[in-house]
Motif scaffolding. Structure first.
Motif, short mmCIF file in Angstrom:
data_model
loop_
_atom_site.label_atom_id
_atom_site.label_comp_id
_atom_site.label_asym_id
_atom_site.label_seq_id
_atom_site.Cartn_x
_atom_site.Cartn_y
_atom_site.Cartn_z
N VAL A 220 -24.29 63.01 -26.14
CA VAL A 220 -24.91 62.16 -27.06
C VAL A 220 -25.51 62.80 -28.17
O VAL A 220 -25.88 62.06 -29.34
CB VAL A 220 -26.29 61.70 -26.15
CG1 VAL A 220 -27.21 61.16 -26.88
CG2 VAL A 220 -25.61 60.96 -24.84
N VAL A 221 -25.76 64.15 -28.17
CA VAL A 221 -26.48 64.93 -29.32
C VAL A 221 -25.13 65.53 -30.17
O VAL A 221 -24.32 66.28 -29.59
CB VAL A 221 -27.20 65.98 -28.83
CG1 VAL A 221 -27.81 66.88 -29.87
CG2 VAL A 221 -28.34 65.37 -27.86
N PRO A 222 -25.11 65.17 -31.47
CA PRO A 222 -24.02 65.57 -32.17
C PRO A 222 -24.21 66.91 -32.42
O PRO A 222 -25.21 67.80 -32.42
CB PRO A 222 -24.31 64.83 -33.54
CG PRO A 222 -25.90 64.36 -33.65
CD PRO A 222 -26.00 64.26 -32.29
N SER A 223 -23.02 67.72 -32.85
CA SER A 223 -23.00 69.04 -33.28
C SER A 223 -22.92 68.93 -34.81
O SER A 223 -22.18 68.01 -35.34
CB SER A 223 -21.99 69.86 -32.54
OG SER A 223 -21.96 70.03 -31.37
N TYR A 224 -23.37 70.11 -35.49
CA TYR A 224 -23.13 70.14 -36.94
C TYR A 224 -22.01 71.19 -37.22
O TYR A 224 -21.99 72.30 -36.69
CB TYR A 224 -24.42 70.75 -37.55
CG TYR A 224 -25.74 69.77 -37.47
CD1 TYR A 224 -26.25 69.50 -36.46
CD2 TYR A 224 -25.79 69.04 -38.43
CE1 TYR A 224 -27.31 68.71 -36.27
CE2 TYR A 224 -26.51 67.81 -38.63
CZ TYR A 224 -27.56 67.88 -37.22
OH TYR A 224 -28.54 66.68 -37.44
N TYR A 225 -21.03 70.62 -38.11
CA TYR A 225 -20.13 71.31 -38.77
C TYR A 225 -20.19 71.45 -40.10
O TYR A 225 -20.72 70.79 -40.79
CB TYR A 225 -18.57 70.31 -38.30
CG TYR A 225 -18.36 70.44 -36.91
CD1 TYR A 225 -18.94 69.41 -36.30
CD2 TYR A 225 -17.76 71.21 -36.10
CE1 TYR A 225 -18.73 68.98 -34.79
CE2 TYR A 225 -17.38 71.14 -34.71
CZ TYR A 225 -18.20 70.28 -33.94
OH TYR A 225 -17.80 70.13 -32.58
N TRP A 226 -19.35 72.48 -40.57
CA TRP A 226 -19.35 72.97 -42.05
C TRP A 226 -18.06 73.14 -42.61
O TRP A 226 -17.31 73.69 -41.75
CB TRP A 226 -20.16 74.29 -42.24
CG TRP A 226 -21.92 74.06 -41.82
CD1 TRP A 226 -22.42 74.16 -40.69
CD2 TRP A 226 -22.86 73.94 -43.02
NE1 TRP A 226 -23.76 74.03 -40.83
CE2 TRP A 226 -23.83 73.82 -42.02
CE3 TRP A 226 -22.99 73.65 -44.24
CZ2 TRP A 226 -25.21 73.44 -42.81
CZ3 TRP A 226 -24.15 73.38 -44.81
CH2 TRP A 226 -25.27 73.40 -44.14
N GLY A 227 -18.01 72.69 -43.73
CA GLY A 227 -16.69 73.05 -44.82
C GLY A 227 -16.82 74.43 -45.08
O GLY A 227 -17.84 75.34 -44.93
N GLN A 228 -15.77 74.94 -45.66
CA GLN A 228 -15.53 76.31 -46.23
C GLN A 228 -16.35 76.53 -47.54
O GLN A 228 -16.26 77.60 -48.11
CB GLN A 228 -13.94 76.69 -46.32
CG GLN A 228 -13.41 76.11 -47.52
CD GLN A 228 -13.05 74.73 -47.52
OE1 GLN A 228 -13.26 74.01 -46.60
NE2 GLN A 228 -12.53 74.26 -48.63
N GLY A 229 -16.56 75.51 -48.16
CA GLY A 229 -17.29 75.61 -49.69
C GLY A 229 -16.28 75.46 -50.69
O GLY A 229 -15.10 75.91 -50.60
N THR A 230 -16.74 75.02 -51.84
CA THR A 230 -15.91 74.78 -53.01
C THR A 230 -16.81 75.33 -54.02
O THR A 230 -17.96 74.86 -54.18
CB THR A 230 -15.50 73.35 -53.22
OG1 THR A 230 -14.61 73.53 -54.35
CG2 THR A 230 -16.56 72.22 -53.35
N GLN A 231 -16.36 76.10 -54.88
CA GLN A 231 -17.07 76.57 -56.08
C GLN A 231 -17.10 75.72 -57.36
O GLN A 231 -16.34 74.96 -57.81
CB GLN A 231 -16.41 77.67 -56.94
CG GLN A 231 -17.19 78.39 -57.80
CD GLN A 231 -18.17 79.13 -57.40
OE1 GLN A 231 -18.56 80.02 -56.55
NE2 GLN A 231 -19.28 78.69 -58.46
N VAL A 232 -18.46 75.58 -57.69
CA VAL A 232 -18.85 74.68 -58.96
C VAL A 232 -19.29 75.69 -60.02
O VAL A 232 -20.45 76.14 -59.78
CB VAL A 232 -19.56 73.38 -58.50
CG1 VAL A 232 -20.09 72.87 -59.81
CG2 VAL A 232 -18.88 72.44 -57.68
#
Length: 122
Positions: A106-118
């Protein structure tokens, strides 16, 4: 397993535009909120913009009126359209998503991408 893959970063002159994309894949039941964060050298990671499943969005004051966050729920993808870019927008941009991987969670988990440089040049 869930993966978030960002794309669209790069080098642009001040005043220019970039569009970032972040696609989620893997064991996904539902995706709740999605967001973009950024981290400049020597600074803490900060929220840039967030969007709910229904499309409600919020923005950091520094990007209001210049950036637009949107999402395509059918593609599990979130976008960040960045216009009128400034040198102070230079950072690594990360997407984040609150994801439920199965109905029983019921409670979501948080996921992250690897990042992209701007990088915005003056």
């Amino acid at each position: 397993q869930v993966q978030l893959v960002e794309s669209g970063g790069g080098l642009v002159q001040a005043g220019g535009s970039l569009r970032l994309s972040c696609a989620a894949s893997g064991s996904i039941f539902t995706i709740n909120s999605m967001a973009w964060y950024r981290q400049a050298p020597g600074k803490q990671r900060e929220l840039v913009a967030g969007v709910t499943t229904g499309g409600s969005s919020n923005y950091a004051d520094s990007v209001k009126g210049r950036f637009t966050i949107s999402r395509d729920n059918a593609k599990n993808t979130v976008y960040l359209q960045m216009n009128s870019l400034k040198p102070e927008d230079t950072a690594v941009y990360y997407c984040s998503a609150a994801i439920r991987t199965m109905p029983s969670r019921v409670v979501p988990s948080y996921y992250w991408g690897q990042g992209t440089q701007v990088t915005v040049s003056s």
